[in-house]
Write an enzyme that holds these catalytic residues in place. Structure first.
Site, mmCIF file in Angstrom:
data_model
loop_
_atom_site.group_PDB
_atom_site.id
_atom_site.type_symbol
_atom_site.label_atom_id
_atom_site.label_comp_id
_atom_site.label_asym_id
_atom_site.label_seq_id
_atom_site.Cartn_x
_atom_site.Cartn_y
_atom_site.Cartn_z
ATOM 1 N N PRO A 142 65.137 86.190 68.745
ATOM 2 C CA PRO A 142 64.147 85.757 69.734
ATOM 3 C C PRO A 142 62.708 86.036 69.328
ATOM 4 O O PRO A 142 61.800 85.258 69.625
ATOM 5 C CB PRO A 142 64.542 86.541 70.991
ATOM 6 C CG PRO A 142 66.008 86.762 70.852
ATOM 7 C CD PRO A 142 66.226 86.961 69.378
ATOM 8 N N ILE B 52 71.237 79.675 67.131
ATOM 9 C CA ILE B 52 72.341 79.755 66.181
ATOM 10 C C ILE B 52 73.297 78.581 66.369
ATOM 11 O O ILE B 52 73.997 78.490 67.387
ATOM 12 C CB ILE B 52 73.102 81.082 66.334
ATOM 13 C CG1 ILE B 52 72.121 82.256 66.271
ATOM 14 C CG2 ILE B 52 74.181 81.192 65.266
ATOM 15 C CD1 ILE B 52 71.222 82.275 65.060
ATOM 16 N N ARG C 105 67.084 73.740 51.935
ATOM 17 C CA ARG C 105 65.849 72.976 52.146
ATOM 18 C C ARG C 105 65.905 71.605 51.480
ATOM 19 O O ARG C 105 65.233 70.667 51.935
ATOM 20 C CB ARG C 105 64.647 73.797 51.671
ATOM 21 C CG ARG C 105 64.317 74.902 52.661
ATOM 22 C CD ARG C 105 63.352 75.937 52.166
ATOM 23 N NE ARG C 105 63.247 76.999 53.170
ATOM 24 C CZ ARG C 105 62.952 78.266 52.929
ATOM 25 N NH1 ARG C 105 62.703 78.644 51.680
ATOM 26 N NH2 ARG C 105 62.890 79.143 53.902
ATOM 27 N N ARG D 20 59.125 40.535 67.311
ATOM 28 C CA ARG D 20 58.258 40.574 68.483
ATOM 29 C C ARG D 20 57.085 39.600 68.339
ATOM 30 O O ARG D 20 56.379 39.626 67.323
ATOM 31 C CB ARG D 20 57.729 42.002 68.667
ATOM 32 C CG ARG D 20 56.657 42.178 69.729
ATOM 33 C CD ARG D 20 57.189 42.021 71.116
ATOM 34 N NE ARG D 20 56.202 42.460 72.102
ATOM 35 C CZ ARG D 20 56.240 42.135 73.387
ATOM 36 N NH1 ARG D 20 57.222 41.376 73.839
ATOM 37 N NH2 ARG D 20 55.320 42.580 74.216
ATOM 38 N N GLU E 276 64.822 75.897 59.127
ATOM 39 C CA GLU E 276 64.970 76.218 57.690
ATOM 40 C C GLU E 276 63.642 76.680 57.100
ATOM 41 O O GLU E 276 63.336 76.466 55.927
ATOM 42 C CB GLU E 276 65.494 75.004 56.924
ATOM 43 C CG GLU E 276 66.280 75.363 55.660
ATOM 44 C CD GLU E 276 67.746 75.658 55.946
ATOM 45 O OE1 GLU E 276 68.474 76.045 55.023
ATOM 46 O OE2 GLU E 276 68.164 75.502 57.111
#
Length: 383
Positions: free
Chosen positions: A131, A160, A248, A273, A368
Site C-alpha cells: 500500500p 496483486i 518489461r 465516417r 512493472e
C-alpha cells in the site's frame, strides 16, 4: 489494416504468433466488451487458453511447458493485447512469478508448484507491491522471520494479480535490516494461498482492464516451511531485477497490442465516417494525425523488438527493457488519445472499442515500474 505484421518477428516465433492471433480472434476479441462491462474474471477463456497451450508456456519443457523464449512471448503478447488488454492480462498472470522458481528454485519446488501451473491445474501470482511501497523494491516492509524450521510472515501486499484466484504466490519479503547492504535485505518465498494467516480480497472495481482481478493481501503470522525459500536468503532484490527486465519487454508488448487496436479503430472509423460530403480521412489534418499514429507505433515496435534481443542476450538488459517499456506504453496512450479525438462524441460510449483501449492504455505506464522510474533507469544505465 494490419500493423502487427510478422516481418520484424524472428522466424522461430511466427508459428506462436499465428496461434495467438487465431486464439485471440476466436476467444478474446468476441468476448472483450462483455467481460469489460461485467468486470468478471474470464474463467472460460483462461481454460480455453490452457487447453490451446498458450497460457503459462514460458515454463520450460522439463516442467510441462513449451519453453517459449522472450521473442515468442512478445509475439504472443502483441496479439493478445490487440484483442483485449483485460482478458490478456488474466491469461498472462496465470503463471506470474513462476520464472523466479524455475530459474532459482529447486527441482522439488518446480515439480510441486511449477508443473501444475504449466499443465493448467493451478494458478500462480506474484506479490511485491505494498500500500505504501510501489517502485521502491528496497523499501518493501512485509517481513518474513525465521522461527525454527518455518518462516513467519507479517505485513500486507496491494495490487496483486491472482491474489484471490491463485493456488500459490511468489512473495517478496524483508528478511534483513542491513543499512549498508540495502539491496540484500529481501528474499523470495512460495506461499500457498490456503495457508493459515493468508487473507486476500479483491480490490474494488477499476476503470480499466476489468476482466483482470487484483487483490489486497494481509499476512498475519502466516507460517510456511523453511524449504519454501526460493534460492538464497537475501537475494530477492536481484532475482526481481532480472525478472522485471524480461517482464518489461512483455509490458512493451502490452502497449504495442493496444496501440495496434487503436490504429485499427481509428483507420476504420475515419475511412467510413462522412462529414461535409466526404469521408473524414480525406481531410489533411486527419491524414497527418493517422501518420503520426503510425510513426509512433512503428518507432516503438522497432525499439521493442531490438530491446527484446538485447534482454534475451543479457546485453545491458535493464537499459533496453526500460527503453522499450516506456516507449511502447506511452505510444499506446498517445495513439489511443488521438483515436478518441477522431471518433468525436462517439469516443466516450462504453460500447466503443476505442473507449476501452483508451482506458486500458493508462495502466501499463504505471505497472512493472512506473515510467518515471524507467527514465531513472535509462539515465543511470545508459552506455
Amino acid at each position: 489494416m494490419d500493423v502487427l505484421d510478422d516481418s520484424i518477428v524472428p522466424e522461430h516465433a511466427h508459428d506462436v504468433k499465428q496461434e495467438a492471433r487465431e486464439f485471440a480472434d476466436e476467444y478474446i476479441a468476441p468476448n472483450a466488451q462483455e467481460y469489460f462491462d461485467a468486470g468478471e474474471y474470464p474463467h472460460d477463456i483462461l481454460e480455453a487458453g490452457q487447453d490451446a497451450g498458450l497460457v503459462a508456456q514460458d515454463i520450460p519443457e522439463e516442467w510441462g511447458g513449451r519453453g517459449f523464449d522472450l521473442p515468442q512471448l512478445l509475439a504472443l503478447t502483441e496479439e493478445f493485447y490487440r484483442a483485449d488488454a483485460g482478458i490478456a492480462l488474466t491469461l498472462q498472470l496465470a503463471s506470474f512469478g513462476c520464472e523466479i522458481t524455475y530459474e532459482y528454485g529447486t527441482d522439488e519446488q518446480c515439480e510441486e508448484y511449477i508443473r501444475p501451473v504449466a499443465e493448467g491445474e493451478q494458478l500462480s501470482g506474484l506479490a511485491v507491491s505494498e500500500p505504501e511501497t510501489g517502485s521502491d523494491l528496497a523499501g518493501v516492509q512485509t517481513r518474513a522471520e525465521k522461527d525454527g524450521d518455518e518462516w513467519v510472515i507479517n505485513g500486507e501486499k496491494y495490487w496483486i494479480g491472482n491474489g484471490v484466484e491463485a493456488d500459490w504466490i511468489t512473495l517478496y519479503a524483508r528478511t534483513g535490516d542491513d543499512e549498508d547492504n540495502r539491496y540484500g535485505n529481501h528474499s523470495m518465498f512460495i506461499v500457498p494461498t490456503d495457508t493459515e494467516g493468508y487473507d486476500a480480497e479483491h480490490i474494488p472495481e477499476k476503470m480499466a482492464m476489468r476482466a483482470s482481478k487484483q487483490a489486497h493481501i494481509e499476512f498475519d503470522d502466516c507460517r510456511i516451511p523453511e524449504e519454501n525459500l526460493i534460492g538464497a536468503e537475501g537475494a530477492g532484490f536481484w532475482m526481481l531485477a532480472d525478472f522485471f527486465n524480461h517482464g518489461r519487454i512483455a509490458v512493451a508488448g502490452h502497449g504495442l497490442g493496444m496501440a495496434a487496436a487503436a490504429i485499427e479503430e481509428a483507420w476504420s472509423f475515419t475511412h467510413d465516417r462522412e462529414q461535409f460530403g466526404r469521408t473524414i480521412n480525406e481531410f489533411q489534418a486527419v491524414q497527418h494525425g493517422l501518420a503520426d499514429m503510425l510513426m509512433d507505433f512503428e518507432s516503438a515496435r522497432a525499439l521493442t523488438w531490438r530491446a527484446c534481443n538485447k534482454v534475451e542476450t543479457d546485453d545491458n538488459a535493464g537499459y533496453w527493457a526500460a527503453l522499450a517499456k516506456t516507449s511502447a506504453t506511452e505510444a499506446a496512450v498517445d495513439i489511443a488519445e488521438q483515436g478518441m479525438q477522431f471518433h468525436g462524441g462517439r469516443s466516450v460510449l462504453n460500447e466503443r472499442r476505442i473507449a476501452r483501449v483508451y482506458r486500458d492504455a493508462r495502466i501499463p505506464v504505471i505497472y512493472e515500474g512506473a515510467n518515471e522510474i524507467q527514465r531513472n533507469l535509462i539515465y543511470r544505465q545508459a552506455p
